[in-house]
Design a protein around this motif. Sequence first.
Motif, PDB file in Angstrom:
ATOM      1  N   GLY A 252      32.034 -32.401  12.638  1.00 36.21           N
ATOM      2  CA  GLY A 252      30.583 -32.251  12.575  1.00 36.21           C
ATOM      3  C   GLY A 252      30.131 -31.101  11.706  1.00 36.21           C
ATOM      4  O   GLY A 252      28.929 -30.919  11.477  1.00 36.21           O
ATOM      5  N   GLY A 253      31.079 -30.313  11.230  1.00 38.07           N
ATOM      6  CA  GLY A 253      30.747 -29.175  10.385  1.00 38.07           C
ATOM      7  C   GLY A 253      30.408 -27.905  11.138  1.00 38.07           C
ATOM      8  O   GLY A 253      30.099 -26.889  10.533  1.00 38.07           O
ATOM      9  N   GLY A 254      30.490 -27.957  12.460  1.00 37.71           N
ATOM     10  CA  GLY A 254      30.087 -26.803  13.244  1.00 37.71           C
ATOM     11  C   GLY A 254      31.092 -25.681  13.261  1.00 37.71           C
ATOM     12  O   GLY A 254      30.751 -24.527  13.543  1.00 37.71           O
ATOM     13  N   SER A 255      32.342 -26.015  12.982  1.00 41.40           N
ATOM     14  CA  SER A 255      33.397 -24.998  12.953  1.00 41.40           C
ATOM     15  C   SER A 255      34.010 -24.961  11.567  1.00 41.40           C
ATOM     16  O   SER A 255      34.344 -26.011  11.003  1.00 41.40           O
ATOM     17  CB  SER A 255      34.482 -25.317  13.970  1.00 41.40           C
ATOM     18  OG  SER A 255      33.964 -25.290  15.283  1.00 41.40           O
ATOM     19  N   THR A 256      34.145 -23.774  11.035  1.00 46.47           N
ATOM     20  CA  THR A 256      34.746 -23.626   9.711  1.00 46.47           C
ATOM     21  C   THR A 256      35.890 -22.622   9.768  1.00 46.47           C
ATOM     22  O   THR A 256      35.934 -21.753  10.650  1.00 46.47           O
ATOM     23  CB  THR A 256      33.727 -23.166   8.663  1.00 46.47           C
ATOM     24  OG1 THR A 256      33.194 -21.894   9.054  1.00 46.47           O
ATOM     25  CG2 THR A 256      32.590 -24.163   8.529  1.00 46.47           C
ATOM     26  N   TYR A 257      36.795 -22.751   8.826  1.00 43.41           N
ATOM     27  CA  TYR A 257      37.968 -21.883   8.731  1.00 43.41           C
ATOM     28  C   TYR A 257      38.172 -21.587   7.250  1.00 43.41           C
ATOM     29  O   TYR A 257      37.961 -22.460   6.414  1.00 43.41           O
ATOM     30  CB  TYR A 257      39.207 -22.586   9.287  1.00 43.41           C
ATOM     31  CG  TYR A 257      38.938 -23.392  10.525  1.00 43.41           C
ATOM     32  CD1 TYR A 257      38.597 -24.743  10.425  1.00 43.41           C
ATOM     33  CD2 TYR A 257      38.999 -22.820  11.781  1.00 43.41           C
ATOM     34  CE1 TYR A 257      38.324 -25.496  11.551  1.00 43.41           C
ATOM     35  CE2 TYR A 257      38.734 -23.566  12.918  1.00 43.41           C
ATOM     36  CZ  TYR A 257      38.396 -24.901  12.800  1.00 43.41           C
ATOM     37  OH  TYR A 257      38.118 -25.637  13.911  1.00 43.41           O
ATOM     38  N   ASP A 258      38.562 -20.357   6.936  1.00 44.70           N
ATOM     39  CA  ASP A 258      38.861 -20.076   5.537  1.00 44.70           C
ATOM     40  C   ASP A 258      39.896 -18.956   5.442  1.00 44.70           C
ATOM     41  O   ASP A 258      40.213 -18.284   6.413  1.00 44.70           O
ATOM     42  CB  ASP A 258      37.594 -19.718   4.749  1.00 44.70           C
ATOM     43  CG  ASP A 258      36.806 -18.580   5.381  1.00 44.70           C
ATOM     44  OD1 ASP A 258      35.594 -18.485   5.128  1.00 44.70           O
ATOM     45  OD2 ASP A 258      37.396 -17.763   6.121  1.00 44.70           O
TER      46      ASP A 258
ATOM     47  N   ARG B  61      36.836 -15.514   1.718  1.00 40.42           N
ATOM     48  CA  ARG B  61      35.805 -15.284   2.733  1.00 40.42           C
ATOM     49  C   ARG B  61      34.665 -14.458   2.151  1.00 40.42           C
ATOM     50  O   ARG B  61      34.888 -13.450   1.480  1.00 40.42           O
ATOM     51  CB  ARG B  61      36.414 -14.589   3.934  1.00 40.42           C
ATOM     52  CG  ARG B  61      35.463 -14.506   5.141  1.00 40.42           C
ATOM     53  CD  ARG B  61      36.252 -14.207   6.387  1.00 40.42           C
ATOM     54  NE  ARG B  61      37.219 -15.282   6.640  1.00 40.42           N
ATOM     55  CZ  ARG B  61      38.496 -15.048   6.995  1.00 40.42           C
ATOM     56  NH1 ARG B  61      38.921 -13.806   7.158  1.00 40.42           N
ATOM     57  NH2 ARG B  61      39.317 -16.056   7.212  1.00 40.42           N
ATOM     58  N   GLY B  62      33.467 -14.924   2.424  1.00 43.58           N
ATOM     59  CA  GLY B  62      32.282 -14.246   1.907  1.00 43.58           C
ATOM     60  C   GLY B  62      31.888 -14.697   0.515  1.00 43.58           C
ATOM     61  O   GLY B  62      30.798 -14.355   0.042  1.00 43.58           O
ATOM     62  N   ARG B  63      32.749 -15.433  -0.152  1.00 35.49           N
ATOM     63  CA  ARG B  63      32.451 -15.924  -1.513  1.00 35.49           C
ATOM     64  C   ARG B  63      32.326 -17.444  -1.558  1.00 35.49           C
ATOM     65  O   ARG B  63      31.494 -17.975  -2.289  1.00 35.49           O
ATOM     66  CB  ARG B  63      33.545 -15.485  -2.488  1.00 35.49           C
ATOM     67  CG  ARG B  63      33.704 -13.975  -2.587  1.00 35.49           C
ATOM     68  CD  ARG B  63      34.662 -13.598  -3.720  1.00 35.49           C
ATOM     69  NE  ARG B  63      36.002 -14.131  -3.520  1.00 35.49           N
ATOM     70  CZ  ARG B  63      36.606 -14.958  -4.376  1.00 35.49           C
ATOM     71  NH1 ARG B  63      35.988 -15.365  -5.482  1.00 35.49           N
ATOM     72  NH2 ARG B  63      37.842 -15.386  -4.136  1.00 35.49           N
ATOM     73  N   PHE B  64      33.166 -18.134  -0.811  1.00 36.37           N
ATOM     74  CA  PHE B  64      33.168 -19.597  -0.800  1.00 36.37           C
ATOM     75  C   PHE B  64      32.557 -20.096   0.506  1.00 36.37           C
ATOM     76  O   PHE B  64      32.790 -19.522   1.573  1.00 36.37           O
ATOM     77  CB  PHE B  64      34.586 -20.142  -0.912  1.00 36.37           C
ATOM     78  CG  PHE B  64      35.274 -19.903  -2.230  1.00 36.37           C
ATOM     79  CD1 PHE B  64      34.718 -19.101  -3.212  1.00 36.37           C
ATOM     80  CD2 PHE B  64      36.503 -20.486  -2.479  1.00 36.37           C
ATOM     81  CE1 PHE B  64      35.361 -18.878  -4.423  1.00 36.37           C
ATOM     82  CE2 PHE B  64      37.159 -20.290  -3.679  1.00 36.37           C
ATOM     83  CZ  PHE B  64      36.588 -19.477  -4.655  1.00 36.37           C
ATOM     84  N   THR B  65      31.824 -21.208   0.412  1.00 40.32           N
ATOM     85  CA  THR B  65      31.250 -21.825   1.590  1.00 40.32           C
ATOM     86  C   THR B  65      31.594 -23.307   1.599  1.00 40.32           C
ATOM     87  O   THR B  65      31.337 -24.013   0.625  1.00 40.32           O
ATOM     88  CB  THR B  65      29.724 -21.663   1.602  1.00 40.32           C
ATOM     89  OG1 THR B  65      29.391 -20.271   1.577  1.00 40.32           O
ATOM     90  CG2 THR B  65      29.125 -22.302   2.855  1.00 40.32           C
ATOM     91  N   ILE B  66      32.162 -23.740   2.699  1.00 42.75           N
ATOM     92  CA  ILE B  66      32.503 -25.148   2.855  1.00 42.75           C
ATOM     93  C   ILE B  66      31.430 -25.829   3.686  1.00 42.75           C
ATOM     94  O   ILE B  66      30.896 -25.241   4.628  1.00 42.75           O
ATOM     95  CB  ILE B  66      33.899 -25.304   3.499  1.00 42.75           C
ATOM     96  CG1 ILE B  66      34.357 -26.757   3.480  1.00 42.75           C
ATOM     97  CG2 ILE B  66      33.935 -24.720   4.903  1.00 42.75           C
ATOM     98  CD1 ILE B  66      35.801 -26.942   3.902  1.00 42.75           C
ATOM     99  N   SER B  67      31.112 -27.066   3.329  1.00 44.54           N
ATOM    100  CA  SER B  67      30.108 -27.812   4.068  1.00 44.54           C
ATOM    101  C   SER B  67      30.376 -29.303   3.892  1.00 44.54           C
ATOM    102  O   SER B  67      31.218 -29.701   3.082  1.00 44.54           O
ATOM    103  CB  SER B  67      28.694 -27.462   3.586  1.00 44.54           C
ATOM    104  OG  SER B  67      28.521 -27.812   2.221  1.00 44.54           O
TER     105      SER B  67
END
Length: 120
Positions: free
Chosen positions: A54-60, A65-71
């Motif tokens: 559902g996109g509610g949990s993300t891991y990186d 971190r802080g530069r890339f955003t997954i969606s």
Amino acid sequence: QVQLVESGGGLVQAGGSLRLSCAASGIIFSHYAMGWFRRAPGKDREFVAALSRGGGSTYDTDSVRGRFTISRDNAKNTMYLEMNSVKPEDTAVYYCAAELTTWRGRPTYWGQGTQVTVSS
């Protein structure tokens, strides 16, 4: 037939931005956790980021971190990776991947990859 097709790669200057997309077909997209990996020249494949069905949990990984955003947009069967403040060390082939139900880092399906090159 399952297909994961990446797009959006290219050449970008350091400090710039790029958005990758991964379009999925042949699967019930909302049933799959999704992730991004990358392989830099001469290096092993590296995990970049992942997110839940559902996109509610993300891991990186720390390096993005802080530069890339997954969606993701389940209505469009598409996942994204927004890359900001890119660095030359982000140069790699980026792959999207799908894992049924929960992200464990062992995806079943892979895309063919899209090249990202960051110039200094």
